[in-house]
Design a protein around this motif. Structure first.
Motif, PDB file in Angstrom:
ATOM      1  N   GLY A   2       0.714  -1.209   0.059  1.00 39.33           N
ATOM      2  CA  GLY A   2      -0.120   0.129   0.004  1.00 39.33           C
ATOM      3  C   GLY A   2       0.817   1.123   0.065  1.00 39.33           C
ATOM      4  O   GLY A   2       1.833   1.264  -0.216  1.00 39.33           O
ATOM      5  N   ILE A   3      -0.032   2.271   0.306  1.00 35.99           N
ATOM      6  CA  ILE A   3       0.843   3.408  -0.204  1.00 35.99           C
ATOM      7  C   ILE A   3       1.039   4.153   1.577  1.00 35.99           C
ATOM      8  O   ILE A   3      -0.058   4.265   2.388  1.00 35.99           O
ATOM      9  N   ASP A  59      -1.450  -8.558  -7.460  1.00 38.38           N
ATOM     10  CA  ASP A  59      -2.362  -7.909  -7.001  1.00 38.38           C
ATOM     11  C   ASP A  59      -1.757  -6.751  -5.764  1.00 38.38           C
ATOM     12  O   ASP A  59      -2.608  -6.245  -5.196  1.00 38.38           O
ATOM     13  N   ASN A  60      -0.493  -6.932  -5.891  1.00 33.33           N
ATOM     14  CA  ASN A  60       0.155  -6.037  -4.769  1.00 33.33           C
ATOM     15  C   ASN A  60      -0.345  -6.371  -3.188  1.00 33.33           C
ATOM     16  O   ASN A  60      -0.382  -5.462  -2.325  1.00 33.33           O
ATOM     17  N   SER A  61      -0.846  -7.647  -3.200  1.00 34.87           N
ATOM     18  CA  SER A  61      -1.333  -8.282  -1.810  1.00 34.87           C
ATOM     19  C   SER A  61       0.104  -8.823  -0.877  1.00 34.87           C
ATOM     20  O   SER A  61       0.862  -9.076  -1.632  1.00 34.87           O
ATOM     21  N   ARG A 158       8.103 -14.321  -8.746  1.00 33.01           N
ATOM     22  CA  ARG A 158       6.869 -13.524  -7.948  1.00 33.01           C
ATOM     23  C   ARG A 158       7.538 -11.942  -7.658  1.00 33.01           C
ATOM     24  O   ARG A 158       6.662 -10.980  -7.328  1.00 33.01           O
ATOM     25  N   PHE A 159       8.738 -11.817  -7.316  1.00 34.80           N
ATOM     26  CA  PHE A 159       9.430 -10.833  -7.060  1.00 34.80           C
ATOM     27  C   PHE A 159      10.107 -10.053  -8.185  1.00 34.80           C
ATOM     28  O   PHE A 159      10.850  -8.886  -7.955  1.00 34.80           O
ATOM     29  N   ASN A 160       9.927 -10.433  -9.266  1.00 31.15           N
ATOM     30  CA  ASN A 160      11.061  -9.958 -10.452  1.00 31.15           C
ATOM     31  C   ASN A 160      12.347 -10.071 -10.004  1.00 31.15           C
ATOM     32  O   ASN A 160      13.094  -9.419 -10.313  1.00 31.15           O
ATOM     33  N   PHE A 161      12.854 -11.029  -9.432  1.00 30.83           N
ATOM     34  CA  PHE A 161      14.301 -11.007  -8.830  1.00 30.83           C
ATOM     35  C   PHE A 161      14.989 -12.136 -10.123  1.00 30.83           C
ATOM     36  O   PHE A 161      14.458 -12.976 -10.462  1.00 30.83           O
ATOM     37  N   GLU A 274       4.786   1.864  -1.746  1.00 32.89           N
ATOM     38  CA  GLU A 274       5.049   3.310  -2.267  1.00 32.89           C
ATOM     39  C   GLU A 274       5.448   4.297  -1.247  1.00 32.89           C
ATOM     40  O   GLU A 274       4.457   4.928  -0.464  1.00 32.89           O
ATOM     41  N   PHE A 275       6.699   4.558  -0.942  1.00 28.22           N
ATOM     42  CA  PHE A 275       7.057   5.468   0.113  1.00 28.22           C
ATOM     43  C   PHE A 275       6.887   6.922  -0.441  1.00 28.22           C
ATOM     44  O   PHE A 275       7.306   7.278  -1.590  1.00 28.22           O
TER      45      PHE A 275
END
Ligand code: HIF
Length: 292
Positions: A2-3, A59-61, A158-161, A274-275
């Motif tokens: 989240g933000i 889904d950024n969960s 899953r983390f694009n590593f 998102e910082f």
């Protein structure tokens, strides 16, 4: 994920977070005989990764943002057995700094542990916000240790590593040990289990590893002489030529490992967040550097 919102915590500065760091580091020192003198460092690092490793890019969960590990469903994930010790260790810190969110507490615990165990400096950002129980992700998002390189590669997709990032991250398995009762695996990766170094790669490359079935019926790779072990997912880095290239690089160059580990670990604990631009990373001094 989240933000990061504007909260009371937003008013805090680097000195406030250094105070939390110091409280965690001091407690680590006071309780250094935990788990046959490994202390709490390893379990705090593992906790920081498991609270972050639930993230799903689709889904950024999940992830470290909501601090949802504090709820039973996540804490009782069978793949996180033993991490309750890390949570209990942090409870008094949580009480001492009630303004700190749980996601920030869990990740700062990992950063503190790595630095106090002589690891690299990890720039750390605050701003995670407690989310309600309804946001707890289902179990099943953490990796299993039983498989080889294809599994490891697709898991960290899953983390694009990248391959390089995966190998750089896995070096943290120099820390701590596997406990038969927690995971069905048994033994340490090194004899300096509470010192952060590149010994994982060195051991993987230079020692002789024999596949054996342990007392829980799982296959692990053992070095009898030293009494060390490798999980199948660790040994995968030796078996896969694309991974092996980086194993060699990190075995030869601890500075390179520290630099690359810092980048990928930071990515891991910040996944999906998102910082706000004004949330500049804090850089902490170790107790030793402060003359404490
Ligand atoms: Fe671990 N990990 N890890 N791990 N891990 C264990 C222990 C630790 C995986 C499985 C296991 C990472 C990736 C993976 C630490 C830190 C990190 C154990 C043993 C298992 C089975 C637990 C027990 O029995 O108590 C798998 C399958 C991973 C993906 C391939 C990270 C990179 C290395 C992300 C990472 O940082 C730490 C520290 C421990 C030691 C905990 C202890 O209590 O001593």
């Amino acid at each position: 994920g989240g933000i990061a919102l504007h909260t009371a915590q937003q008013e805090k500065n680097s000195e406030d977070y250094q105070e939390v760091y110091n409280a965690i580091a001091t407690k680590m020192r006071e309780e250094k005989d935990f788990d046959n003198n490994n202390g709490y460092g390893p379990v705090l690092v593992r906790l920081s990764w498991h609270v972050s490793g639930t993230w799903d890019k689709r889904d950024n969960s999940g992830g470290s943002f909501g601090g949802t590990y504090r709820f039973k469903k996540e804490m009782n994930d069978p793949l996180s057995r033993g991490l309750q010790n890390g949570f209990k260790f942090l409870e008094s810190i949580d009480k001492q700094f009630p303004w700190l969110s749980h996601g920030d507490l869990f990740t700062l615990g990992g950063v503190t542990a790595i630095q106090e165990m002589q690891g690299p400096k990890i720039p750390w950002r605050s701003g995670r916000v407690d989310e309600p129980e309804s946001m707890v992700p289902d179990n099943g998002r953490l990796p299993e240790p039983h498989y080889g390189a294809d599994y490891v590669r697709s898991y960290y997709e899953r983390f694009n590593f990248t391959d390089q990032e995966v190998v750089a991250l896995l070096g943290a398995h120099v820390l701590g040990k596997a406990h038969l009762k927690n995971s069905g695996y048994d033994g340490p990766w090194d004899d300096e289990s509470n010192i952060f170094s590149n010994a994982f790669y060195d051991n993987l490359l230079k020692l002789k590893w024999t596949p054996e079935i342990n007392d829980a019926g799982n296959k692990q790779y053992d070095n009898k002489e030293k009494g060390y072990m490798m999980l199948p997912t660790d040994y995968a880095l030796f078996q896969d030529p694309k991974y092996l290239k980086y194993v060699k690089a990190y075995a030869n160059d601890q500075d390179l490992f520290f630099k690359d580990f810092t980048k990928v670990y930071t990515k891991l604990i910040e996944n999906g967040i998102e910082f706000p631009k004004e949330n500049k990373p804090h850089l902490f001094k170790t107790l030793k550097e402060q003359g404490k």
